[in-house]
Design an enzyme around this catalytic site. Structure first.
Site, PDB file in Angstrom:
ATOM      1  N   CYS A   1      26.720 -53.778  -2.008  1.00  0.00           N
ATOM      2  CA  CYS A   1      27.192 -52.403  -1.856  1.00  0.00           C
ATOM      3  C   CYS A   1      26.264 -51.688  -0.874  1.00  0.00           C
ATOM      4  O   CYS A   1      25.195 -52.195  -0.517  1.00  0.00           O
ATOM      5  CB  CYS A   1      27.218 -51.695  -3.209  1.00  0.00           C
ATOM      6  SG  CYS A   1      25.574 -51.297  -3.876  1.00  0.00           S
TER       7      CYS A   1
ATOM      8  N   CYS B   1      22.604 -51.101  -2.171  1.00  0.00           N
ATOM      9  CA  CYS B   1      21.815 -52.327  -2.165  1.00  0.00           C
ATOM     10  C   CYS B   1      21.543 -52.795  -0.739  1.00  0.00           C
ATOM     11  O   CYS B   1      20.461 -53.308  -0.447  1.00  0.00           O
ATOM     12  CB  CYS B   1      22.498 -53.416  -2.976  1.00  0.00           C
ATOM     13  SG  CYS B   1      22.427 -53.108  -4.760  1.00  0.00           S
TER      14      CYS B   1
ATOM     15  N   HIS C   1      22.081 -53.765 -10.109  1.00  0.00           N
ATOM     16  CA  HIS C   1      22.831 -54.748  -9.335  1.00  0.00           C
ATOM     17  C   HIS C   1      22.000 -56.012  -9.122  1.00  0.00           C
ATOM     18  O   HIS C   1      20.771 -55.992  -9.164  1.00  0.00           O
ATOM     19  CB  HIS C   1      23.240 -54.153  -7.996  1.00  0.00           C
ATOM     20  CG  HIS C   1      24.294 -53.096  -8.111  1.00  0.00           C
ATOM     21  ND1 HIS C   1      24.921 -52.551  -7.018  1.00  0.00           N
ATOM     22  CD2 HIS C   1      24.849 -52.483  -9.193  1.00  0.00           C
ATOM     23  CE1 HIS C   1      25.812 -51.660  -7.414  1.00  0.00           C
ATOM     24  NE2 HIS C   1      25.784 -51.602  -8.740  1.00  0.00           N
TER      25      HIS C   1
ATOM     26  N   GLU D   1      21.249 -57.785  -6.528  1.00  0.00           N
ATOM     27  CA  GLU D   1      20.284 -57.768  -5.418  1.00  0.00           C
ATOM     28  C   GLU D   1      18.996 -57.068  -5.826  1.00  0.00           C
ATOM     29  O   GLU D   1      17.893 -57.535  -5.509  1.00  0.00           O
ATOM     30  CB  GLU D   1      20.869 -57.033  -4.195  1.00  0.00           C
ATOM     31  CG  GLU D   1      22.151 -57.614  -3.655  1.00  0.00           C
ATOM     32  CD  GLU D   1      23.409 -57.000  -4.263  1.00  0.00           C
ATOM     33  OE1 GLU D   1      24.453 -57.047  -3.595  1.00  0.00           O
ATOM     34  OE2 GLU D   1      23.367 -56.483  -5.403  1.00  0.00           O
TER      35      GLU D   1
END
Length: 145
Positions: free
Chosen positions: A95, A98, A69, A71
């Protein structure tokens, strides 16, 4: 803290960074900024380096197991501690996995657009993210994009 011109600029930068992703369904971007409005790191969602961007991007079950992801990529690319930094994400909030990682690295503020209607499948997970951020005293600012 209300959104200011810097918040808008960094959210726009996260939007630009999201376009670097090759994911055909959801391109995400992250920008991490310190207290002096200096960009510390950026990241977008994608496969790890040396992994071919191929048909697996279209196979959701496989892709979700392989993709990093935005992040996490921003954290992995950062060359310094992130305590007290602000995270900007596009096109929506982190999410829950994360969010937990952002709390762990010391992010104290998150700015993101409100969840778009075409991404409502993430709604339950976003509630968990908000609960994690709230419990950890991470300021969350969701805006209408």
């Amino acid at each position: 803290m209300p959104l200011d011109k810097w918040d808008r600029r960094f959210l726009d930068l996260a939007k630009l960074v999201s376009t670097w992703s090759k994911d055909p369904s959801t391109q995400t971007g992250a920008v991490i900024v310190d207290k002096n409005n200096q960009v510390v790191s950026v990241g977008f969602n994608g496969f790890p380096r040396k992994i071919v961007d191929d048909i697996r991007l279209d196979e959701r079950d496989v892709k979700y197991e392989m993709i990093i992801h935005c992040e996490m990529n921003a954290v992995l690319f950062a060359l310094r501690p992130l305590d007290g930094c602000t995270l900007y994400t596009y096109p929506f909030l982190s999410c829950s996995r994360c969010a937990a990682a952002m709390i762990q690295v010391g992010i104290t503020r998150v700015v993101a657009p409100a969840l778009p209607r075409d991404k409502l499948r993430w709604e339950v997970n976003m509630r968990l993210s908000k609960a994690l951020f709230s419990e950890a005293n991470v300021e969350v600012e969701e805006i209408d994009d």
